[in-house]
Every structure is written in C-alpha cells, then in structure tokens.
Design an enzyme around this catalytic site. Structure first.
Site, PDB file in Angstrom:
ATOM      1  N   SER A 165       0.836  -1.212   0.000  1.00  0.00           N
ATOM      2  CA  SER A 165       0.000   0.000   0.000  1.00  0.00           C
ATOM      3  C   SER A 165       0.865   1.255   0.000  1.00  0.00           C
ATOM      4  CB  SER A 165      -0.885   0.029   1.251  1.00  0.00           C
ATOM      5  OG  SER A 165      -1.808  -1.011   1.216  1.00  0.00           O
TER       6      SER A 165
ATOM      7  N   ASP B 288      -6.722  -8.214   4.763  1.00  0.00           N
ATOM      8  CA  ASP B 288      -5.915  -9.020   3.838  1.00  0.00           C
ATOM      9  C   ASP B 288      -5.296 -10.239   4.522  1.00  0.00           C
ATOM     10  OD1 ASP B 288      -6.489  -7.245   1.815  1.00  0.00           O
ATOM     11  OD2 ASP B 288      -4.633  -6.113   2.025  1.00  0.00           O
TER      12      ASP B 288
ATOM     13  N   ARG C  71     -12.625 -14.511  -1.448  1.00  0.00           N
ATOM     14  CA  ARG C  71     -11.718 -15.184  -0.497  1.00  0.00           C
ATOM     15  C   ARG C  71     -12.451 -16.015   0.552  1.00  0.00           C
ATOM     16  NH1 ARG C  71      -6.966 -10.582  -0.003  1.00  0.00           N
ATOM     17  NH2 ARG C  71      -5.880 -11.224  -1.900  1.00  0.00           N
TER      18      ARG C  71
HETATM   19  C1  S3P Z   1      -5.602  -1.305   0.141  1.00  0.00           C
HETATM   20  C2  S3P Z   1      -6.800  -1.317   0.777  1.00  0.00           C
HETATM   21  C3  S3P Z   1      -7.573  -2.535   1.052  1.00  0.00           C
HETATM   22  C4  S3P Z   1      -6.715  -3.784   0.902  1.00  0.00           C
HETATM   23  C5  S3P Z   1      -5.876  -3.756  -0.329  1.00  0.00           C
HETATM   24  C6  S3P Z   1      -4.948  -2.547  -0.307  1.00  0.00           C
HETATM   25  C7  S3P Z   1      -4.929  -0.021  -0.090  1.00  0.00           C
HETATM   26  O1  S3P Z   1      -8.635  -2.624   0.131  1.00  0.00           O
HETATM   27  O2  S3P Z   1      -7.529  -4.936   0.914  1.00  0.00           O
HETATM   28  O3  S3P Z   1      -5.089  -4.923  -0.422  1.00  0.00           O
HETATM   29  O4  S3P Z   1      -3.712  -0.002  -0.393  1.00  0.00           O
HETATM   30  O5  S3P Z   1      -5.597   1.010   0.033  1.00  0.00           O
HETATM   31  P1  S3P Z   1     -10.039  -1.856   0.398  1.00  0.00           P
HETATM   32  O6  S3P Z   1      -9.758  -0.417   0.432  1.00  0.00           O
HETATM   33  O7  S3P Z   1     -10.906  -2.211  -0.763  1.00  0.00           O
HETATM   34  O8  S3P Z   1     -10.544  -2.411   1.685  1.00  0.00           O
END
Ligand code: S3P
Length: 429
Positions: free
Chosen positions: A22, A314, A345
């Site tokens: 992220s 995650d 998932r």
């Molecule tokens: C992420 C936010 C999450 C996560 C994804 C990465 C991000 O998703 O599941 O792997 O970097 O902002 P969501 O915002 O859809 O919950």
C-alpha cells in the site's frame, strides 16, 4: 504453472520481508503528482506496484526503478500527459481505484483496464462518488467494471459517507478532492488504513482527521520528498502464522510496518495465545515499524468481527489457517468485503482448506473454523490470488504428504521472494 510442496519440520532464522504494498503504490503515485523529485527506499518490486509505475510512465512521468530504489521526477498534477495507450493495471485494485481519483480532474481522457480478476471487481464504489464530484466516467455496467474511460472534469468538494470501510475508496475521493475546488470529507463506518493521510502530510499537504472523518482543502500542492517504506505486515503475516503453527520454530522478521490501522493480525494472534516479541520499535517515524519475533505457540480459537476487520482484511486467509491449528472454534464475521477481493476469499479459503482436511464452513460474511485438525497434502489452487497461494504454501508445511499448488506464480503480485525466503528458513529433517 504448478509447484510441488513438501512438509517442513521447523522454520528458524531471520528475514526482512519486502516493502509494504500500500505504501509503495502511494509513494509512486504521490511522487508522480508532486512538484520535484521523490526518492523511495524499500519499494516493493512486486507485480502490482510495477503496474503503478508503468501506468504513470504512460502518463509522461519519468520514473527510474532499480529493485527497491525508485526516483520519481514529478511535475505536479498538471504535468501529467494524456496516454497514447490504455493503462493496464494488471491485478491491482489499489492502482486502478486510486488512479481514478487522480484522473478525476485531468483535462484529458484515459482508458483503464486490468486482468480477469480486476474485470470482476466492483468499481462503482469509487466511480459513483467521483462522478458526483464532476468526473465523466464510462464503462461496463455504467462504470462499475473495466474497461473504464475517465475524462477529468472540474471537480467540486464532496461530503461523502461511505457504506464500506475502504482505504481505496477514501484515498480515491481525497485525491480527487485535492484538485478542483472546495472541501472534501470522507466518513467511514470504521477506520481503514490511513497511509494516504500520513503520506499526504509527508508531501506537505494538510489533512484534518476527526474520528472517522478525514477532510482536506482543494488546491494544495504536493512537494517531492523521501519515503522510507517499511516491511509489509500483510507479507509478514504468512511467517507469523507459520512460526506459530510449525513445531520448534522461531522466526525474526525485521523492520515490519506497525501502523495501528494494519496491526489487527498481531492483536488476533496474541489473543489466540501466540508468543510474539516486539524489538527495536520506532514509533516516531510517520509510518511506525519494528522487528517481530514469533515462536511456536499453542493456539486457541477466537472471534474476529466489527472494527477489527478493516485492520486485518488481507490477513484473513492466513488467520483461517491458524484457526485450523487452534483448539476450539474460531468465528470470523462482518468480512463481506472478502467476497470482492482478488478472488472471493471466503469461497477460495473454505474450498481449498477443505481439500486439505480442514473443518471449515463459509457464512455469508465470514467463516467458522473448528480446530484443531491435522491437514493432509492435496492438489490445491491459488486461482491467481497471491494471498491464497501463500496461505496454501504455509498449510503444505504442516500437511501430511505432498501438496500440489496450481498457479503458484501469483505470489509475485505482492511477494516475489516468498518461496526463496520460505526455503531459507526451512529445516526438512
Ligand atoms: C488497500 C486497501 C484494502 C486492501 C488492499 C490494499 C490499499 O482494500 O484490501 O489490499 O492499499 O488502500 P479496500 O480499500 O478495498 O478495503
């Protein structure tokens, strides 16, 4: 591709897990729309983050990447140029959703598309508020599915109340709100990861946070900076669980990101009885980090729900595996979002772990796992989902007999060195 996996007696040693996915995405994106040079250290050279680099290069940004070092020559958001080709985001939901926010105000048209998994994932959670702000977006199912065509409009601030706790939704709206005019606020039902808020401040923007609401003013300029990316706790999670469930193991994980919006896995594992030590914690840095040491532990079942879910969304596949090795029942609920990740998932975790002998059932918004069960080798499939591939590989370490993993190459989306690091810790005798 397929990979033959054999049981492992113990896992011992020390590794540095790769950079946070992220944070790596955001460092490239924010560097691309900032004025001046941004340098990134600890970048994750996984397929998803490489997709982000490739998309911004197509928009005319000069980016140099050598392994974990990246230099981005930003010319401000108005420095982005129309792309001659469509932008291909591969498997990356973060790339497409955050880029839509950035492109909501650019005075040209861009087409974005992705792989088969991206083609199934809902985009209206982002396109609908961006349209309300003034962006013109077209696509399959009225802008819900790729390919998407976005033409930047002159966006206006929005006071958006999201039904889901999603950092991708929050970040896309905030990035659109930085441009155009007015104040933009996003309120979530529970706090999602706050990397965008922290990093916007590092790039010189002012972001106001009150409870579950984040606001900013349009017209702020990002200034190039240096970003240190800590290790990804979502990648560390596989070795945290492996260390806890594989006999006679002690694993030290160096410089893992410890942002409180991401540490739900640590709370859950400790609740289940895992022995985790924290060392060299640096909580001064804009993204806190530290070393984690995990040892083989006797685990017990737990309940995971509510505000905890966005803090470990995650990690649920690997937590489900931990639960198969815990005494008693584990209940995971309020995790409906799992249905729209790289795969569904809830279904893939339940189907694949069942093939290995787990006592696990799907519910509408989660799963129920009865432990402790001994797992057996089987033919299982990642279905192209990196986190499912890694979870099944860890499961194979404690299973009786051989496991054949189909589509193991998916792990390169977030953790290209996963199998090498697993091998470096493994003791087979
Ligand atoms: C992420 C936010 C999450 C996560 C994804 C990465 C991000 O998703 O599941 O792997 O970097 O902002 P969501 O915002 O859809 O919950």
């Amino acid at each position: 591709m397929e990979k033959q996996l054999t049981p492992i007696k113990s896992l011992n040693g020390s590794i540095k897990v790769p950079g946070d996915k992220s944070i790596s995405h955001r460092a490239v994106m924010f560097g691309s729309i900032a004025e001046g040079t941004t340098t990134i250290n600890g970048f994750l050279p996984g397929e998803d983050c490489l997709s982000t680099i490739s998309c911004f290069k197509k928009l005319g940004v000069k980016i140099e990447q050598i392994n974990e070092q990246v230099t981005v020559e930003g010319k401000g958001i108005s420095g982005l140029q129309p792309s001659k080709e469509e932008l291909y985001v591969g498997n990356s939901g973060t790339t497409i959703r955050l880029m839509l926010g950035i492109l909501a105000n650019t005075p040209f048209t861009t087409v974005l598309t992705g792989d088969d998994s991206i083609a199934k994932r809902p985009m209206n959670r982002v396109t609908q508020p961006l349209k309300e702000m003034g962006a013109i977006i077209d696509g399959k199912e009225e802008g819900n599915k790729v390919p998407l065509k976005i033409t930047g409009g002159s966006t206006k601030g929005i006071d958006y109340h999201s039904k889901i706790a999603s950092a991708q939704v929050k970040s896309a709206i905030l990035l659109a709100g930085l441009q155009g005019e007015g104040i933009t606020s996003v309120t979530e039902p529970a706090k999602s990861r706050d990397h965008s808020e922290r990093m916007l401040e590092a790039f010189g923007c002012s972001v106001d946070q009150k409870g579950l609401t984040v606001s900013l003013n349009a017209g702020q300029e990002l200034k190039g900076t240096h970003i240190e990316v800590p290790g990804d706790i979502s990648s560390a999670a596989f070795f945290l669980v492996a260390g806890a469930i594989i006999p006679e193991s002690t694993i030290s994980l160096k410089k893992v990101g410890l942002n409180p919006t991401r540490t739900g896995i640590l709370d859950v594992l400790e609740n289940m009885g895992a022995k985790i030590q924290f060392e060299n914690v640096n909580s001064e840095s804009s993204e806190p980090y530290g070393d984690l040491v995990i040892q083989t532990s006797k685990l017990k079942g737990t309940i995971i729900k509510g505000d905890l879910i966005p803090r470990l969304i995650d990690e649920i596949p690997i937590i489900a595996l931990a639960a198969t090795q815990a005494e008693g029942k584990t209940i995971i609920q309020d995790a409906h979002e799992l249905r729209v990740k790289e795969t569904d998932r809830i279904k893939t975790v339940v189907d694949e772990l069942s093939k290995m002998g787990a006592n696990i059932e799907a519910t509408d918004d989660g799963m129920i796992i009865h432990g402790k069960t001994s797992l057996k080798g089987a033919q299982v499939d990642s279905y192209g989902d990196h986190r499912i591939g890694m979870m099944l590989s860890i499961a194979s370490c404690i299973a009786k007999g051989e496991t054949k993993l189909m589509n193991p190459e998916a792990v390169a989306v977030s953790y290209p060195s996963f199998f090498d690091q697993l091998k470096s810790l493994a003791n087979h005798n």
